[in-house]
Design an enzyme around this catalytic site. Sequence first.
Site, PDB file in Angstrom:
ATOM      1  N   HIS A 187      26.410  32.952  50.224  1.00 34.08           N
ATOM      2  CA  HIS A 187      27.759  33.643  50.158  1.00 34.08           C
ATOM      3  C   HIS A 187      27.606  35.125  50.401  1.00 34.08           C
ATOM      4  CE1 HIS A 187      31.697  33.599  47.860  1.00 34.08           C
ATOM      5  NE2 HIS A 187      31.358  34.739  47.495  1.00 34.08           N
TER       6      HIS A 187
ATOM      7  N   LYS B  94      42.879  39.437  55.022  1.00 36.53           N
ATOM      8  CA  LYS B  94      41.543  38.451  54.758  1.00 36.53           C
ATOM      9  C   LYS B  94      41.869  37.307  53.881  1.00 36.53           C
ATOM     10  CE  LYS B  94      36.669  39.005  53.650  1.00 36.53           C
ATOM     11  NZ  LYS B  94      35.786  39.667  52.872  1.00 36.53           N
TER      12      LYS B  94
ATOM     13  N   HIS C  79      37.753  30.568  46.870  1.00 39.39           N
ATOM     14  CA  HIS C  79      37.319  30.368  45.289  1.00 39.39           C
ATOM     15  C   HIS C  79      37.155  29.062  44.832  1.00 39.39           C
ATOM     16  CE1 HIS C  79      36.647  33.513  41.966  1.00 39.39           C
ATOM     17  NE2 HIS C  79      36.087  33.683  43.039  1.00 39.39           N
TER      18      HIS C  79
ATOM     19  N   HIS D 201      34.551  26.891  44.158  1.00 37.27           N
ATOM     20  CA  HIS D 201      33.759  26.377  42.987  1.00 37.27           C
ATOM     21  C   HIS D 201      34.306  26.775  41.750  1.00 37.27           C
ATOM     22  CE1 HIS D 201      31.193  25.669  46.528  1.00 37.27           C
ATOM     23  NE2 HIS D 201      30.727  24.613  45.993  1.00 37.27           N
TER      24      HIS D 201
ATOM     25  N   GLN E 213      34.805  33.537  35.191  1.00 34.52           N
ATOM     26  CA  GLN E 213      35.359  34.699  34.870  1.00 34.52           C
ATOM     27  C   GLN E 213      36.768  34.662  34.408  1.00 34.52           C
ATOM     28  OE1 GLN E 213      35.318  34.702  38.443  1.00 34.52           O
ATOM     29  NE2 GLN E 213      32.907  35.465  38.926  1.00 34.52           N
TER      30      GLN E 213
ATOM     31  N   ASP F   6      34.604  47.190  45.984  1.00 34.13           N
ATOM     32  CA  ASP F   6      34.823  46.266  45.052  1.00 34.13           C
ATOM     33  C   ASP F   6      33.743  45.638  44.457  1.00 34.13           C
ATOM     34  OD1 ASP F   6      36.205  44.167  43.172  1.00 34.13           O
ATOM     35  OD2 ASP F   6      36.141  42.775  45.005  1.00 34.13           O
TER      36      ASP F   6
END
Lengths: 738, 82
Positions: A49, A92, A96, A98, A241, A269
């Site tokens: 990743h 961009k 997301h 998984h 999260q 970020d």
Amino acid sequence: MTMQTLEITPEIVQRHNLTLDEYGEIKKILGREPNVTELGIFSVMWSEHCSYKNSKRVLALLPKEGKRMLVKAGEENAGVVDIGDDLVVVFKIESHNHPSAVEPFQGAATGVGGILRDIFTMGARPILSMNSLRFGKLESPLTRRLFSGVVSGIGFYGNCIGVPTIGGEVYFDESYEGNPLVNALALGIAHRREIVKAKARGTGNPVFYVGAATGRDGMGGASFASKDLSEESEKDRPAVQVGDPFLEKLLLEAVLELLKSGCVVAIQDMGAAGLTCSTCETASRGGMGIEIDTAKVPQRETGMVPYEIMLSESQERMLVILEKGREAEAKRIFDKWDLHAEEIGFVTNDGLMRVKQNGAAVAEIPAKSLADDAPVYVREEREPGHLRKLQNFDPKSLGDPGDLNAALLKLLDSPSIASKEWVYEQYDHTVRTNTVVLPGSDASVIRLKGTKKYLAVSVDGNSTYCYLDPYEGGKIAVAESARNAACSGAEPLSITNCLNFGNPMKPEIFWQFRKCVEGMRDACLAFGTPVSGGNVSFYNESPKGAIDPTPTIGMVGLIEGCEPVTSFFKKEGDAVILLGETREELGGSEFLKVIFGVKAGLPPRLDLTQAKKLNDLLAALAKKGLLQSAHDCSEGGLAVALAESCILNKGMEMGVTIDTALELSPAGFLFGESQSRVVVSVDPKSLEEAARTVESFSYPYRVIGKVGGKELRVNDLIRVPVEVLAHTWRNAIRRRME
Amino acid sequence: MRARIHVTLKKSVLDPQGKAVQQALSVLGFREVRDVRVGKYIELELEEGDKLKAEERLREMSERLLANLVIEEYALEMDEEE
């Protein structure tokens, strides 16, 4: 025994998803055994990743240069494209997948939040989001739960933060059962001089932590995203999260104000691999080091150790490096937006990422080794054994499809083709009042206030083509997104991509990956649309196997000097022209999947020269104001394109009568998916000029019929009332969900 | 049989609503509040006399619908009918 003195065993190394060779490499870099905090830091930075260790060599094939490209792919958090008038576009797309498989609502919501942060940390104000979603068959209750969770999650985050979600695509196919894809795209606008880079400089400059406090959520999410989804993932559950879009809105405004003030050196970020990634990447880019003390990091939970603080993926957090001496100025801005900011360290000149806990060193690693020196692999590749047989399948062997009217209605009723109203009705697509072409058209169009320009954005990718022929599929994904932008009158400028594949350790998967990228490369070169950035998502597998290879392309096009063109018929009496040539190409079509339940055959061939010519032709027609409508032929072929042109404009549906020579099988003619074809309508008064323009490009075309009436009629093959088409197409998803 | 179910976010999960409440309390002068977690409370009436059986069913309901075990946990309480 404390965490720091824990002895590293091969089991611990393995639990961090590192190989023993990689562990050896780590020891060589450090010149000693790492402690467990350092091991954790390496494991997330060297995960696929963050490091792209399995994909880097292949991604290098993609063209990244172009006269409009200001920041190249991989250099920064997102690509930057010049659109003139001192304006730039930052955009961009990111996966997301998984997290969304485990907790669809929060997984999708935080996906949107993450991609928005990538945009505004570059100094650009996000003006739109889009997404590409893939699920299993809608008939399965699990799919319905995932689908509705993901859609509400996207709507929730986007609507709260006030960035319109202006469109996207949704496909349903059994290969995504249990492993949905959630690819989120965001796009922002800035003045050229406002763009900032995330590069640390100036020894002694203070490093600030801004935003939400750190908790144990998303522990090691980056390494979680680099593992197959299995029954075991259930136990990985704390890795999800929860997002807080209201806090992100404050961060957005504060960051943009802060950047304008000029007191910022660099900003990044905290996304995947959180504090670890943001510190070592900013340090490495600037050729500097960074020292931080984890005791100073705001914490939401008690008893957190440095290992957890460094690896946490709590949302809505930023790392900000300030110009020394201007802290008070920055503090005023943070206070104004009610944001918690804490000085946690400073920039150093020794190139090390040094982590302390209350002054005692807990990790000391060369920043560059973490960010750039991950091992790079070239994986073994092999063409899947069954592929030739699949490609040689002859659609004619399936026999007569029966009633063609029924076949058309069945296609319009299939969730992949049907109207996505049920989805985008949950999104606020008009907030900020710049959306001019609403979701549902080939591309979504947004105007740039204060200029006469518009941006056309589309996301595309046909995974069935990629499964049956990854090279051709990769080419077509780029070509379709360019064609969609061109249909709205735009010149395609640049793409971002999200490459979703299975486990790259399997030679067949790696072969699919390389072939897709090669196809994309050739198409990008032909269209002059370089890659501005994106991401790779491997390990998209469920116990049933890998997903079909899915490169998702996000294309940005610029409309300048004309009004945007929409897809639906406008006026009775307009002439209908089919641009492009129709061949007997039913392989890999939606028709075969929906009517016969067959995923086989050779997908349509795409001629890049013709495809480029078509885009230029559409631009010329749009500039002359000759197009009443333009809609590309994709899944479902000519018949579905015609039906959609009749019914896309809700409440203003109109029929069409097509009468043209038939040189193919009826099914091939109606439902074949030959590439580079567009259905346009023109006022009869401009028909002659339109024809001359098409001829000047020597592009094949045919005047095939006339808009009008209350039915869709195609020769003596199709005759269906428009009302029935519209009802079927609009309710297909709703009736399955309610 | 009457049952009460409390559904709360797991300890390690961020609670934006709780945080907003805490902030609002602090603005109103309740500065002593250190943390707020907001959950939901569900009351159910069951046609089931056997406490063990009822508990088993209630757990099933909680796990399949009432609580999202990915991010939430739940606690059960039961009263015999008067």
